[in-house]
Scaffold this active site. Sequence first.
Site, mmCIF file in Angstrom:
data_model
loop_
_atom_site.group_PDB
_atom_site.id
_atom_site.type_symbol
_atom_site.label_atom_id
_atom_site.label_comp_id
_atom_site.label_asym_id
_atom_site.label_seq_id
_atom_site.Cartn_x
_atom_site.Cartn_y
_atom_site.Cartn_z
ATOM 1 N N LYS A 13 52.002 -48.353 51.780
ATOM 2 C CA LYS A 13 51.201 -48.108 52.980
ATOM 3 C C LYS A 13 52.063 -48.164 54.241
ATOM 4 C CE LYS A 13 48.146 -51.402 52.522
ATOM 5 N NZ LYS A 13 48.669 -52.079 51.321
ATOM 6 N N ARG A 87 40.333 -54.897 54.639
ATOM 7 C CA ARG A 87 40.718 -55.441 53.338
ATOM 8 C C ARG A 87 39.539 -56.115 52.653
ATOM 9 N NH1 ARG A 87 46.698 -56.025 54.533
ATOM 10 N NH2 ARG A 87 47.744 -56.189 52.544
ATOM 11 N N ARG A 122 62.377 -55.631 48.500
ATOM 12 C CA ARG A 122 62.026 -54.974 49.754
ATOM 13 C C ARG A 122 62.664 -55.712 50.926
ATOM 14 N NH1 ARG A 122 55.908 -53.802 51.685
ATOM 15 N NH2 ARG A 122 55.725 -56.066 51.758
ATOM 16 N N ARG A 155 60.831 -60.614 52.952
ATOM 17 C CA ARG A 155 59.619 -61.351 53.303
ATOM 18 C C ARG A 155 59.383 -62.467 52.296
ATOM 19 N NH1 ARG A 155 54.902 -56.977 54.485
ATOM 20 N NH2 ARG A 155 53.662 -58.555 53.413
ATOM 21 N N ARG A 166 48.792 -62.097 45.842
ATOM 22 C CA ARG A 166 48.329 -61.020 46.731
ATOM 23 C C ARG A 166 47.549 -59.984 45.935
ATOM 24 N NH1 ARG A 166 53.830 -59.365 49.359
ATOM 25 N NH2 ARG A 166 52.643 -57.815 50.499
HETATM 26 P P1 AMP Z 1 50.672 -56.641 54.688
HETATM 27 O O1 AMP Z 1 51.811 -56.587 55.643
HETATM 28 O O2 AMP Z 1 49.644 -55.569 54.960
HETATM 29 O O3 AMP Z 1 51.127 -56.671 53.255
HETATM 30 O O4 AMP Z 1 49.915 -58.025 54.958
HETATM 31 C C1 AMP Z 1 50.575 -59.263 54.781
HETATM 32 C C2 AMP Z 1 49.578 -60.393 54.727
HETATM 33 O O5 AMP Z 1 48.837 -60.475 55.949
HETATM 34 C C3 AMP Z 1 48.506 -60.315 53.647
HETATM 35 O O6 AMP Z 1 48.964 -60.752 52.391
HETATM 36 C C4 AMP Z 1 47.424 -61.220 54.235
HETATM 37 O O7 AMP Z 1 47.765 -62.583 54.091
HETATM 38 C C5 AMP Z 1 47.490 -60.876 55.711
HETATM 39 N N1 AMP Z 1 46.608 -59.739 56.060
HETATM 40 C C6 AMP Z 1 46.994 -58.494 56.430
HETATM 41 N N2 AMP Z 1 45.930 -57.705 56.681
HETATM 42 C C7 AMP Z 1 44.839 -58.475 56.452
HETATM 43 C C8 AMP Z 1 43.431 -58.256 56.519
HETATM 44 N N3 AMP Z 1 42.929 -57.065 56.886
HETATM 45 N N4 AMP Z 1 42.590 -59.285 56.202
HETATM 46 C C9 AMP Z 1 43.075 -60.488 55.854
HETATM 47 N N5 AMP Z 1 44.378 -60.781 55.775
HETATM 48 C C10 AMP Z 1 45.268 -59.782 56.068
#
Ligand code: AMP
Length: 222
Positions: A13, A87, A122, A155, A166
């Site tokens: 994404k 989400r 990554r 990360r 996750r």
């Molecule tokens: P990402 O960078 O999109 O993989 O997001 C990293 C982390 O941020 C996720 O594993 C969640 O802990 C948190 N996070 C990101 N987007 C959301 C969301 N829409 N709702 C809740 N937690 C989120």
Amino acid sequence: MKIILLGPPGSGKGTQSKLLINHYNIQIVSIGDILRSYKENNKLGKKIKEKISIGKLISDQLIIKIVKETFKKNNISKNFLLDGFPRTIDQAIALKEMKIKINYIIELIISDDDIIKRLNGRLIHLPSGRTYHTIYNPPKIKNKDDITGENLIFRDDDQVKVIKNRLVEYYKFHKPITNFYKKEAKLKNIKYCQINADSDIANVNKKIKNFLKKNKDQINNV
Ligand code: AMP
């Protein structure tokens, strides 16, 4: 052009978002990037960091507040892409209640095995959210961002045990969201497509752009 990119962590994404916003010259709201920009020197920042590091979702209440503020602060209205939001079904409903009409939902599909391969290795440039991979998408200079030359990091939540959490979180919440948008697609309010994301970056990007091109002007609320 108002796009939501759905898909599990590691489906690409972030990478595809950056390519699409540059190509179409549209704004991005990446919730993960926003959350990672919170400093840890206060209670809220600490709590966010803690949740992310164990692979748990942040509360809907906080995420919805952040999204509302981001839209207002950055004057986002015409053309944008949402990465990492919604989400949960409550987030999807909140978005609808915000009267933010979405035109396209693109769901990236990939197997858990491929996800683990991709996330484990990554690299990320924190200030921009640009991502690389040690094998599949290496930076031009080892551990340096191609654009700024700044350091790249791994990360914390890209370790296998956190990736597994996750994925559990993802599978717990994603079905009601896809059902919600499939219903919207039946009403011809949005265009919805699933794209196989297990091929290389350029190929996935081409498939997304083809979908957007093919469906331009075919929706009620463009
Ligand atoms: P990402 O960078 O999109 O993989 O997001 C990293 C982390 O941020 C996720 O594993 C969640 O802990 C948190 N996070 C990101 N987007 C959301 C969301 N829409 N709702 C809740 N937690 C989120």
